[in-house]
Design a protein around this motif. Sequence first.
Motif, PDB file in Angstrom:
ATOM      1  N   VAL A  17      22.588 -25.814  -3.410  1.00 54.82           N
ATOM      2  CA  VAL A  17      21.791 -25.961  -2.113  1.00 54.82           C
ATOM      3  C   VAL A  17      21.383 -27.109  -1.534  1.00 54.82           C
ATOM      4  O   VAL A  17      20.687 -27.927  -2.134  1.00 54.82           O
ATOM      5  N   GLY A  18      21.955 -27.343  -0.395  1.00 53.97           N
ATOM      6  CA  GLY A  18      21.773 -28.333   0.274  1.00 53.97           C
ATOM      7  C   GLY A  18      20.583 -28.228   1.571  1.00 53.97           C
ATOM      8  O   GLY A  18      19.437 -27.715   1.056  1.00 53.97           O
ATOM      9  N   ARG A  19      20.808 -28.465   2.679  1.00 58.00           N
ATOM     10  CA  ARG A  19      19.733 -28.447   3.615  1.00 58.00           C
ATOM     11  C   ARG A  19      20.436 -27.805   4.839  1.00 58.00           C
ATOM     12  O   ARG A  19      21.106 -28.252   5.678  1.00 58.00           O
ATOM     13  N   GLN A  20      19.993 -26.647   4.720  1.00 54.81           N
ATOM     14  CA  GLN A  20      20.633 -25.623   5.950  1.00 54.81           C
ATOM     15  C   GLN A  20      22.175 -25.695   6.009  1.00 54.81           C
ATOM     16  O   GLN A  20      22.669 -25.953   7.064  1.00 54.81           O
ATOM     17  N   LEU A  21      22.740 -25.457   5.085  1.00 55.43           N
ATOM     18  CA  LEU A  21      24.332 -25.383   5.027  1.00 55.43           C
ATOM     19  C   LEU A  21      24.749 -24.041   5.128  1.00 55.43           C
ATOM     20  O   LEU A  21      25.984 -23.661   5.056  1.00 55.43           O
ATOM     21  N   GLY A  22      24.153 -23.160   5.037  1.00 53.26           N
ATOM     22  CA  GLY A  22      24.318 -21.594   5.037  1.00 53.26           C
ATOM     23  C   GLY A  22      24.945 -21.011   3.474  1.00 53.26           C
ATOM     24  O   GLY A  22      25.031 -21.982   2.768  1.00 53.26           O
ATOM     25  N   ALA A  23      24.889 -19.987   3.445  1.00 51.24           N
ATOM     26  CA  ALA A  23      25.167 -19.285   2.395  1.00 51.24           C
ATOM     27  C   ALA A  23      26.699 -19.512   1.674  1.00 51.24           C
ATOM     28  O   ALA A  23      26.594 -20.048   0.452  1.00 51.24           O
ATOM     29  N   GLU A  24      27.628 -19.714   2.289  1.00 52.20           N
ATOM     30  CA  GLU A  24      29.046 -20.123   1.992  1.00 52.20           C
ATOM     31  C   GLU A  24      29.022 -21.552   1.466  1.00 52.20           C
ATOM     32  O   GLU A  24      30.096 -21.952   0.681  1.00 52.20           O
ATOM     33  N   HIS A  25      28.279 -22.437   1.806  1.00 59.17           N
ATOM     34  CA  HIS A  25      28.133 -23.895   1.410  1.00 59.17           C
ATOM     35  C   HIS A  25      27.080 -24.182   0.715  1.00 59.17           C
ATOM     36  O   HIS A  25      26.919 -25.255   0.330  1.00 59.17           O
ATOM     37  N   SER A  26      26.389 -23.244  -0.061  1.00 60.55           N
ATOM     38  CA  SER A  26      25.270 -23.502  -0.881  1.00 60.55           C
ATOM     39  C   SER A  26      25.412 -22.484  -2.109  1.00 60.55           C
ATOM     40  O   SER A  26      24.451 -22.221  -2.460  1.00 60.55           O
ATOM     41  N   GLN A  27      26.533 -22.480  -2.662  1.00 61.46           N
ATOM     42  CA  GLN A  27      26.951 -21.655  -3.869  1.00 61.46           C
ATOM     43  C   GLN A  27      26.415 -22.377  -5.064  1.00 61.46           C
ATOM     44  O   GLN A  27      26.716 -23.684  -4.816  1.00 61.46           O
ATOM     45  N   ARG A  28      26.046 -21.759  -6.107  1.00 68.04           N
ATOM     46  CA  ARG A  28      25.812 -22.439  -7.373  1.00 68.04           C
ATOM     47  C   ARG A  28      26.830 -21.897  -8.365  1.00 68.04           C
ATOM     48  O   ARG A  28      26.417 -20.494  -8.718  1.00 68.04           O
ATOM     49  N   LEU A  29      27.783 -22.265  -8.652  1.00 66.38           N
ATOM     50  CA  LEU A  29      28.984 -21.589  -9.271  1.00 66.38           C
ATOM     51  C   LEU A  29      29.139 -21.957 -10.817  1.00 66.38           C
ATOM     52  O   LEU A  29      30.011 -21.567 -11.501  1.00 66.38           O
ATOM     53  N   GLU A  30      28.053 -22.690 -11.346  1.00 66.75           N
ATOM     54  CA  GLU A  30      28.009 -22.830 -12.841  1.00 66.75           C
ATOM     55  C   GLU A  30      28.170 -21.565 -13.515  1.00 66.75           C
ATOM     56  O   GLU A  30      28.867 -21.692 -14.632  1.00 66.75           O
TER      57      GLU A  30
END
Length: 370
Positions: free
Chosen positions: A160-173
């Motif tokens: 999760v970054g800084r307001q990158l939106g759902a598609e760019h804030s995924q935690r895929l571990e």
Amino acid sequence: MLASRNTRASGARVAAAPAQRAILAARSGRRASVAAQAQKKEIMMWEALREAIDEEMERDPTVCVMGEDVGHYGGSYKCTLGLYKKYGDMRVLDTPICENGFMGMGVGAAMTGLRPIVEGMNMGFLLLAFNQISNNCGMLHYTSGGQFKTPLVIRGPGGVGRQLGAEHSQRLESYFQSIPGVQLVACSTVKNSKALLKAAIRSDNPIIFFEHVLLYNVKGEAGDKDDVACLERAEVVREGTDVVIFTYSRMRYVVMQAVNELVKQGYNPEVVDLISLKPFDMETIAKSVKKTRKVIIVEECMKTGGIGASLSAVIHESLFNELDHEVVRLSSQDVPTAYAYELEAATIVQSSQVVDAVHRIVGATAPVRA
């Protein structure tokens, strides 16, 4: 008489010359040591990752990099900046926007003798290459009866970054941990990011290397060319006795922020950075559990099916009799990450929640020390 004195003086100077040279050499050595220490300045994580890639490409001509904009642009977070000038377009290869295509190419390159580093511009985009990672990268060594190996590193920014939106804030571990045949590694500091990436590049196993999007500008000292870390080893960040907090990646910093507050209150927590998300370093984990007998897991991954869920299950299965309290998991909310800053912050663990969890498990007041 004067000539004699001059001769003696000249002889004395000649005799003194070796000693003076030794003194000058010692001073020069000290200056070189000071200069070397000055050169070992703090750098950012993206620079440490770049150093690791550069040094390994220089060391081994079979190491190559491929991905979107890794060449002329230098990577989305500059981890390959300028390397195409040094190694050429064939070893630092810009690919089309086609994750399944260049991931398949990376697997094929690994099968045939190269050591590719495949960069995902964002880890979320690698879902498009899930088939290649799972059915090819993870399985080929086994399905070929050991005839092939896939020394492949899959790396890139996630979390999760800084307001990158759902598609760019995924935690895929949690997505990738279920794939047989691959290792999962999450770096967290400048030093371990470089040492771990070098180890990953040298490994004969396929490795998914998680870098957090908010840690690229973290500063610290990096190791030298010979500093290579163990990929299966956790790091005890802080030793303590009251409770052990297992964490990884950016949550290490959230936890340490909470720990600073807890120490002021009289608590003595232990902090362990997992680093290896698959397989877990059970030797280090068991040692901490047996010492503290209370466990908190802090992760940015989702609670359902996340890394914390797997670790909690393993601890309960193998170390149940060592526990004085059930394992407590602090994880992200099971919702897509919002764009709004306040909602985004509400979906992930904050340091105040870690403090509250320690109060709840250890006690509202710090234990009395003997």
